[in-house]
Write an enzyme that holds these catalytic residues in place. Structure first.
Site, short mmCIF file in Angstrom:
data_model
loop_
_atom_site.label_atom_id
_atom_site.label_comp_id
_atom_site.label_asym_id
_atom_site.label_seq_id
_atom_site.Cartn_x
_atom_site.Cartn_y
_atom_site.Cartn_z
N ASP A 104 -5.39 -9.87 -8.13
CA ASP A 104 -5.64 -8.95 -9.53
C ASP A 104 -4.49 -8.23 -9.25
O ASP A 104 -4.11 -7.94 -11.21
CB ASP A 104 -6.95 -7.74 -8.75
CG ASP A 104 -6.52 -7.34 -7.31
OD1 ASP A 104 -5.57 -7.72 -7.02
OD2 ASP A 104 -6.72 -5.99 -7.58
N ARG B 292 0.80 4.23 -2.96
CA ARG B 292 0.08 5.35 -3.19
C ARG B 292 1.73 5.94 -3.01
O ARG B 292 1.23 7.25 -3.32
CB ARG B 292 -0.87 5.04 -1.68
CG ARG B 292 -1.92 3.49 -2.15
CD ARG B 292 -2.64 4.14 -0.92
NE ARG B 292 -3.67 3.10 -0.37
CZ ARG B 292 -5.19 2.51 -1.00
NH1 ARG B 292 -5.68 3.93 0.35
NH2 ARG B 292 -5.51 1.52 -0.50
N GLU C 117 0.86 -0.95 0.30
CA GLU C 117 0.26 0.25 -0.02
C GLU C 117 0.65 1.09 0.02
O GLU C 117 0.39 2.58 -1.04
CB GLU C 117 -0.77 0.19 1.00
CG GLU C 117 -2.37 -1.25 1.14
CD GLU C 117 -3.05 -0.88 -0.10
OE1 GLU C 117 -3.04 0.04 -0.26
OE2 GLU C 117 -3.72 -1.86 0.49
N GLU D 156 -11.88 0.90 -10.36
CA GLU D 156 -11.57 0.18 -11.59
C GLU D 156 -13.07 0.14 -11.92
O GLU D 156 -12.03 0.22 -13.32
CB GLU D 156 -11.55 -1.29 -10.81
CG GLU D 156 -10.41 -1.69 -10.07
CD GLU D 156 -10.90 -1.53 -8.36
OE1 GLU D 156 -11.66 -1.24 -8.13
OE2 GLU D 156 -10.02 -0.88 -7.53
#
Ligand code: DMJ
Length: 648
Positions: free
Chosen positions: A412, A283, A279, A547
């Site tokens: 994913d 980010r 993360e 998404e």
């Protein structure tokens, strides 16, 4: 006889008598009950006990519905897509073997004013929410329908969570009965707004979100817009950093300058704090690197170098597969408390950022560390036609919890980064391309199905050979990635599949009463089904995820088909209608199926500013040079990084 004094009467006579007679009568009742019970025959006693046990079983049987709903409402505190989000742990795999169920008949339509209060969540949570929130900040309907009255009785504020401006109104009547009509109608809907008007609408949405963040959460990780407060995850100003390049791209100069001043004067990574490697890479490192590239300001490069080097201890494991967590102040790293596993998507979706850091700093250690992970994963046993399991062990470097395959949470962005690393490096690293193409074939062979009655193409999940027609909203990155691959020379059928999946992701929005997608859907596959999409109670939330609009952006860029832009416009309007909080900010919601009470979760995820609004803006812009897809590749948090020049 003299009357007793007031003192005597109260403290001695009355009090003693009172308490004495209460205790006596309680004792007497207990004894008498016991006597009566003993007087019953054995048959009578057995009958009574049997009835009590039956009642208890009925009570327990109805309990899961309530607990499921509770789980949906409370969720994890930090709800992302890697499992911490859904409170899932490796021991409890996210994708449980789920038999394909017989389709239940559609529930009868309940007029909204007749809906029972339990649909709005347990009173204890509602009360907590109300206490934390401030009723004056939410729009209260003038006329409260009956259902709302019931809700108020248990302490619910009448919340719409939205400032509905006249021009933002959207059609929210859904023709549930006739899906054919619905599909046909949606294809012809077209917004009246000009390109300039749509771009301004996104800027306006950003300004509104930013106002909430600035007023109530400045310098903190996330805005809690209902309670006008903030949430801390890493304590590093996550939303501000995630939003930097969005402000630049949207041309919000003054907002950008004030954020930049905070980065220059307040942002410090010298903190005794545990951060999640993935993360913070996507980010923070990604956000700083892209802002450096867009602005040329070395402030952002310096900060990127600082956080990048502080994350490196994560790679000091026996297998060189990184730990999930790093203490960026102490320089120590560790796996989650309950396991020595890391998530496959996490360890394989930090490569774009660290590779770029190596290029910029000419320090190869970053690229070497993330490259080693890819090399190992490439060679591992346990894949199914290029599809990877969800966990990998940091001690022995092997996949764990094998047999479950998904394009959703925990896997994913592995697929996304295979393609994007190949593009970033100038399409020279064949191993990435081979793994990507093989994985897409694996998707087609194992996970792709069509729904009934309308034949929507969807990507389900496989658990130990059993197919589940479950699809996370997270999977909606795939149409965009497939389209990007086709644009870069991959087979044309990738584009065909991208278009089909794009339609499905749009339907996940448009078939909901709010026009916003739930977190997870289940598709019906049986002939005779009356609707394509089912949503479980616990899956009805929407976290403002990007998404679908991300994929709409790619599809529009490559096809110029107006419908993708129209779909994005509808989604933006529905975010405005159901998630916009009047005092500033947008909130994730609990229930996309209840337009009367979407039930705010009181959190604005940083990716709403970092990704969702950025992709919407780029979707509405006809300037293909604004972050050209032949010059930049977006990381999985929508931070554009340069495609390396051919000479390198
Ligand atoms: C973001 O952090 C990234 O897009 C990630 O790849 C998936 N989860 C969120 C958005 O849904």
């Amino acid at each position: 006889m003299h009357p007793p004094s007031r003192k005597d009467f109260v403290s001695v006579t009355f009090a003693e008598q009172g308490s004495g007679s209460y205790n006596n009568s309680k004792q007497w009742r207990r004894q008498s009950c016991w006597r009566k019970w003993k007087q019953l025959s054995r048959l009578q006693r057995s009958l009574i006990l049997f009835t009590l046990v039956l009642l208890l079983i009925c009570g327990i049987a109805s309990y899961p519905t309530v607990t499921e709903h509770l789980r949906g409402l409370t969720g994890g505190d930090q709800e992302t897509d890697r499992g911490a989000d859904s409170g899932l742990r490796p021991g409890i795999p996210h994708v449980l073997p789920e038999p394909v169920k017989q389709e239940a008949p559609p529930p009868p339509e309940i007029p909204s004013q007749k809906r029972l209060p339990h649909k709005r969540g347990p009173p204890v949570l509602q009360n907590r929410l109300q206490k934390k929130g401030n009723a004056s900040d939410t729009l209260v309907e003038d006329k409260v329908p009956d259902g709302k009255k019931e809700a108020e009785d248990v302490g619910v504020i009448s919340w719409r969570g939205a400032v509905i401006e006249a021009e933002q109104g959207t059609e929210d009547t859904k023709d549930e009965e006739n899906k054919d009509d619905l599909l046909a109608k949606q294809g012809t809907k077209s917004p009246e707004e000009s390109e300039a008007g749509q771009l301004e609408a996104v800027r306006e949405a950003f300004r509104h979100a930013w106002k909430g963040y600035k007023d109530f959460a400045w310098g903190h990780d996330e805005l809690r817009p209902i309670s006008k407060s903030y949430g801390e995850w890493f304590g590093l100003g996550l939303t501000l950093i995630d939003a930097l390049d969005t402000m630049w791209i949207l041309g919000l100069k003054s907002e950008f300058e004030e954020a930049k001043a905070w980065v220059a004067t307040e942002l410090s990574f010298n903190k005794n704090v545990d951060v999640n490697l993935f993360e913070s890479t996507i980010r923070i490192l990604g956000g700083l690197l892209s802002t450096y590239h867009l602005t040329g300001d070395t402030l952002f490069l310096d900060k990127a170098k600082d956080i990048g080097s502080r994350l490196m201890p994560a790679f000091k494991t026996p297998s060189k597969i990184p730990f999930s967590d790093v203490n960026i102040g102490k320089g120590t790293a560790h796996p989650p408390r309950w396991t020595s596993d890391s998530t496959v998507a996490e360890v394989t979706s930090i490569q774009l950022e660290f590779r770029e850091l190596s290029r910029l700093t000419e320090d190869t250690q970053y690229q070497a560390a993330v490259g080693e992970v890819m090399t190992q994963v490439h060679k591992l046993e346990g894949k199914l036609d290029g599809l990877v399991p969800m966990f990998i062990n940091t001690n022995n470097g092997q996949f764990t919890h094998q047999g479950i395959y998904t394009l959703g949470a925990r896997a994913d962005s592995y697929y996304e980064y295979l393609l994007k690393q190949w593009i970033q490096g100038g399409k020279k690293e064949d191993q990435f391309l081979e793994d990507y193409v093989q994985a897409i074939e694996g998707v087609k062979r194992n996970l792709l199905q069509k729904s009934s009655p309308n034949g929507l193409t969807f990507v389900g999940e496989l658990s130990h050979g059993q197919f589940s027609p479950k699809m996370d909203h997270l999977v909606c990155f795939l149409p965009g990635t497939l389209a990007l691959g086709a644009h870069n020379g991959l087979p044309a059928d990738h584009m065909d599949l991208a278009k089909q999946l794009m339609e499905t992701c749009y339907q996940m929005y448009v078939q909901m009463e709010t026009g916003l997608s739930p977190e997870i859907v289940h598709f019906n596959m049986h002939q005779g089904s009356t609707r394509d999409i089912d949503v479980k109670l616990a899956d009805r939330h929407n976290l403002l995820r990007p998404e679908t609009v991300e994929s709409l952006f790619y599809l529009y860029r490559f096809t110029k088909d107006k419908k993708y832009r129209d779909w994005g416009w509808e989604i933006l309007q529905n975010f405005n209608k159901y998630t916009k909080v009047s005092s500033g900010g947008y909130t994730s919601i609990n229930n996309v199926r209840d337009p009367d009470y979407p039930s705010p979760r009181d959190k604005m995820e940083s990716f709403f500013l970092g990704e969702t609004l950025k992709y919407l803006y780029l979707l509405f812009s006809d300037d293909t040079n604004l972050i050209s897809l032949d010059q930049y590749v977006f990381n999985t948090e929508a931070h554009p990084l340069p495609i390396w020049p051919a000479t390198e």
